[in-house]
Write a protein that holds these residues in place. Structure first.
Motif, PDB file in Angstrom:
ATOM      1  N   LEU A  28      -1.669  -4.619  -4.464  1.00 17.87           N
ATOM      2  CA  LEU A  28      -2.100  -4.017  -3.192  1.00 17.87           C
ATOM      3  C   LEU A  28      -3.430  -3.306  -3.431  1.00 17.87           C
ATOM      4  N   GLU A 124       1.957   7.353  10.989  1.00 16.85           N
ATOM      5  CA  GLU A 124       2.886   7.341   9.859  1.00 16.85           C
ATOM      6  C   GLU A 124       2.150   7.057   8.545  1.00 16.85           C
ATOM      7  N   LEU A 127       2.994   4.455   1.862  1.00 17.64           N
ATOM      8  CA  LEU A 127       2.483   4.379   0.486  1.00 17.64           C
ATOM      9  C   LEU A 127       1.282   5.309   0.296  1.00 17.64           C
ATOM     10  N   SER A 135      -3.772  -7.476   6.407  1.00 20.10           N
ATOM     11  CA  SER A 135      -3.387  -8.642   5.618  1.00 20.10           C
ATOM     12  C   SER A 135      -2.160  -8.355   4.764  1.00 20.10           C
ATOM     13  N   CYS A 136      -1.857  -7.068   4.520  1.00 21.78           N
ATOM     14  CA  CYS A 136      -0.663  -6.709   3.747  1.00 21.78           C
ATOM     15  C   CYS A 136       0.472  -6.226   4.640  1.00 21.78           C
ATOM     16  N   LEU A 138       0.584  -3.593   6.580  1.00 23.42           N
ATOM     17  CA  LEU A 138       0.735  -2.138   6.675  1.00 23.42           C
ATOM     18  C   LEU A 138      -0.016  -1.652   7.902  1.00 23.42           C
TER      19      LEU A 138
ATOM     20  N   ALA B 143      -0.814 -11.243  -2.601  1.00 26.34           N
ATOM     21  CA  ALA B 143      -0.195 -10.400  -1.582  1.00 26.34           C
ATOM     22  C   ALA B 143       0.562  -9.309  -2.332  1.00 26.34           C
ATOM     23  N   PRO B 144       0.835  -8.174  -1.686  1.00 23.23           N
ATOM     24  CA  PRO B 144       1.482  -7.083  -2.402  1.00 23.23           C
ATOM     25  C   PRO B 144       2.833  -7.497  -2.985  1.00 23.23           C
ATOM     26  N   GLY B 145       3.034  -7.155  -4.244  1.00 22.21           N
ATOM     27  CA  GLY B 145       4.311  -7.400  -4.899  1.00 22.21           C
ATOM     28  C   GLY B 145       4.583  -8.845  -5.228  1.00 22.21           C
ATOM     29  N   LYS B 185       4.940 -13.253   1.755  1.00 18.57           N
ATOM     30  CA  LYS B 185       4.873 -13.466   3.208  1.00 18.57           C
ATOM     31  C   LYS B 185       4.569 -14.936   3.461  1.00 18.57           C
ATOM     32  N   PHE B 202       7.912  -7.385  -1.259  1.00 18.44           N
ATOM     33  CA  PHE B 202       7.238  -6.170  -0.804  1.00 18.44           C
ATOM     34  C   PHE B 202       8.117  -5.531   0.255  1.00 18.44           C
ATOM     35  N   PRO B 204       7.876  -2.239   2.135  1.00 22.41           N
ATOM     36  CA  PRO B 204       7.100  -1.018   2.357  1.00 22.41           C
ATOM     37  C   PRO B 204       7.930   0.176   2.824  1.00 22.41           C
ATOM     38  N   PHE B 210       7.788  -2.063  -4.339  1.00 22.22           N
ATOM     39  CA  PHE B 210       7.416  -3.212  -5.171  1.00 22.22           C
ATOM     40  C   PHE B 210       8.526  -3.411  -6.197  1.00 22.22           C
TER      41      PHE B 210
END
Lengths: 341, 248
Positions: A28, A124, A127, A135-136, A138, B143-145, B185, B202, B204, B210
């Motif tokens: 990330l 909010e 992380l 793209s993530c 969030l 991508a995350p994780g 994803k 991921f 969140p 993670f």
């Protein structure tokens, strides 16, 4: 709830802050505002912490109604703006009374405009940050009908301004050598420095394509590399030889070679260059780049003491730049223009 | 595969940090070295290092090079490098072994047969390889994780397909270049869709956003499409029916 009711929002409006460090190992990236200088300018105008969240706006802003008395500052790429149909000045702080409607319209210069608010947006935390990282997954774009919460504001001054720098019209961008710079022949690097690029309309928070006439910049030596770390400002050369400057929301790693990395202090110039604007890249050594960046960091830290009172009458002074040229003379004879904010 | 010894190199990455690279190609040894070296430097707690990460073949130390001298840090990293052969150093402790159920082939993972053919294996042998090889999280990225898992046998050194598959779903196991990637994803990809899990890489909203970390190990276990559907029906936490145990 203390906040701004969103009566209308443009298609590219999102909460941002300085980003979300600490998760590179997990894939990330930092993310955060595309023009970090604008966030610091907004914080300086409101005399508050630059870590507080802001609204980043592309193309146009929206219409926002204050549920309580608020302070705002507008920074970054200039957009039209008014409070209850009374035009207000960009690069300045203003009071928005309870019930008043703040309307931020189309972009007039640059690409990313910022709405900074006293106390900061209190959406909010995810992380450790409020930065929207689409793209993530969030956060999300700001939508019509929602209310954006705002934290309590400890400050009270408004009517302050900062003289904008010249980062909204393209120009010279300094680059340090990076991991794969040496993999590009010196002839290609020289041509890269001599080329006048244009910002392509194909651009977003992940990266900005650079157009140029003539042949591309790919180099056989640099074609086959193992996917490696990306940092914001990296200039990757894709297979067809096109440079892309990678921006705040870039991926953590990538397999295209990087010819160099834009200095962090010059990245807002790339971010803000409107489509079609000309940009030129020039290499500086790592040592020189570090010194330039250290000076830029020191300048950012001094922004809070660089703000000056805004002397204004929007109905007669629509052009802030021309106004500032005669700042002293006018303020001496028309001090009453300070009133009403 | 044996190659000539690679002398690790230390490079700057913009003004954002230092990269220590252990191979010119993605090898298992280079990846082990990157993970072990990163853990060693992290344990030293250098104040200049804001955070660190590891890629397929490198360890990255994020340092503000406008504030801290590159050459001095390069020398310090070189000193640590010289203390041992990092490619044979034990991986750090506190790693996790994950057992992740997945469907192989069929409608949920329609490219198993195609991948098996590219690898020169029968479908049964391909599935056996994917469920008997203990894989390691080489790196998290894209991508995350999202883990890149390796290393499969040499038969699996299959190229990416020429065209992109437009939308392979989250939880998919996709194969190429002796690696399996487990998608965070929905993703367009040139890797082949060989398996499907309900494992969320991921999370969140979770205390463990993670779940996977570089160096963790992953063992896939084959389930039926019906079993996967049952897992998916009660998968609010994204665990996907995976089991975890400590590797000490």
């Amino acid at each position: 709830m203390r906040g701004f009711i969103v009566h209308h929002a443009g298609p590219g409006v999102a909460v941002q802050d300085l980003g979300r460090p600490g998760f590179l190992a997990m894939g990330l990236t930092n993310g955060g505002a595309a023009d970090l200088r604008a966030v610091h300018e907004g914080a300086a105008l409101l005399q508050q912490d630059p870590k507080l969240a802001v609204l980043e706006m592309v193309g146009t802003g929206g219409t926002f109604e204050a549920t309580e008395d608020m302070r705002i500052a507008l920074t970054g790429g200039t957009m039209t703006a008014d409070i209850d149909a009374r035009a207000i000045t960009w690069n300045a702080s203003h009071a928005v009374p309870k019930g008043a409607r703040l309307t931020i319209g189309p972009t007039r210069s640059g690409t990313y405009g910022y709405l900074n608010v006293g106390g900061g947006f209190a959406t909010e935390v995810s992380l450790g940050a409020r930065a929207t990282h689409l793209s993530c997954g969030l956060g999300a774009l700001v939508g019509t009908g929602e209310t954006l919460p705002v934290d309590l504001d400890k400050g009270h001054d408004v009517g302050m301004t900062l003289t904008p720098d010249g980062r909204f019209t393209g120009g010279a961008v300094r680059v340090v050598p990076s991991m794969q710079t040496e993999d590009f022949d010196s002839a290609i690097r020289d041509r890269f420095e001599q080329t006048e690029f244009r910002r392509d309309p194909r651009a977003n928070r992940q990266g900005i394509r650079m157009d140029s006439d003539g042949e591309g910049f790919s180099n056989p030596k640099a074609l086959s590399i193992v996917s490696e770390v990306i940092v914001p400002g990296d200039i990757q050369i894709t297979g067809d030889g096109t440079p892309f400057v990678l921006m705040a929301e870039c991926q953590p790693t990538g397999g295209y070679p990087r010819i160099g990395t834009v200095l962090p202090c010059d990245l807002p110039r790339v971010a803000q260059a409107p489509a079609g604007t000309s940009l030129r890249f020039s290499f500086v050594t790592l040592q020189d780049g570090a010194a330039i960046q250290a000076r830029a960091n020191a300048d950012l830290a001094k922004l809070p003491s660089a703000v000056t009172p805004l002397v204004r009458d929007p109905s007669t002074m629509p052009d802030l730049l021309s106004y500032q040229l005669v700042d002293g003379a006018i303020s001496a004879t028309h001090a009453h223009w300070d009133e009403g904010d | 595969m044996q190659t000539a010894p690679f002398v690790p190199i230390i490079r700057s990455v913009g003004l954002n940090g230092l990269l220590v690279t252990f191979g010119a190609r993605a090898t298992d040894a280079a990846n082990r070295a990157a993970i072990a070296f990163r853990a060693e430097v992290d344990a030293m707690g250098w104040s200049e290092v804001a955070e660190s990460s590891s890629t397929l073949v490198s360890a990255f130390f994020r340092v503000d090079l406008a504030e801290h001298d590159f050459d001095a840090l390069k020398d310090r990293l070189a000193e640590v490098l010289a203390t041992r052969d990092w490619s044979t150093t034990a991986l750090p402790s506190h790693r996790t072994l994950w057992t992740i159920p997945a469907v192989f082939g069929g409608e949920r993972a329609p490219q198993l047969a195609e991948a098996a053919e590219a690898a020169g294996l029968s479908v049964a042998d391909a599935q056996a390889a994917l469920t008997s090889t203990r894989l390691r999280v080489l790196t998290l990225g894209f991508a995350p994780g999202q883990p890149y898992l390796g290393t499969l046998g040499e038969a699996w050194d299959i190229p990416r397909q020429v065209g992109l598959s437009p939308n392979i779903p989250a939880g998919a196991l996709v194969a190429a270049v002796r690696q399996i990637c487990l998608f965070t994803k929905d993703t367009p990809t040139g890797w082949r869709h060989v398996g499907q899990s309900a494992f969320a890489c991921f999370r969140p909203q979770s205390d463990t956003p993670f779940p996977l970390a570089p160096g963790d190990e992953v063992q896939f276990t084959a389930i039926t499409a019906e079993e996967l559907a049952r897992i998916e029906a009660h998968n609010a936490d994204g665990a996907g029916g995976a089991l975890r145990e400590s590797l000490e």
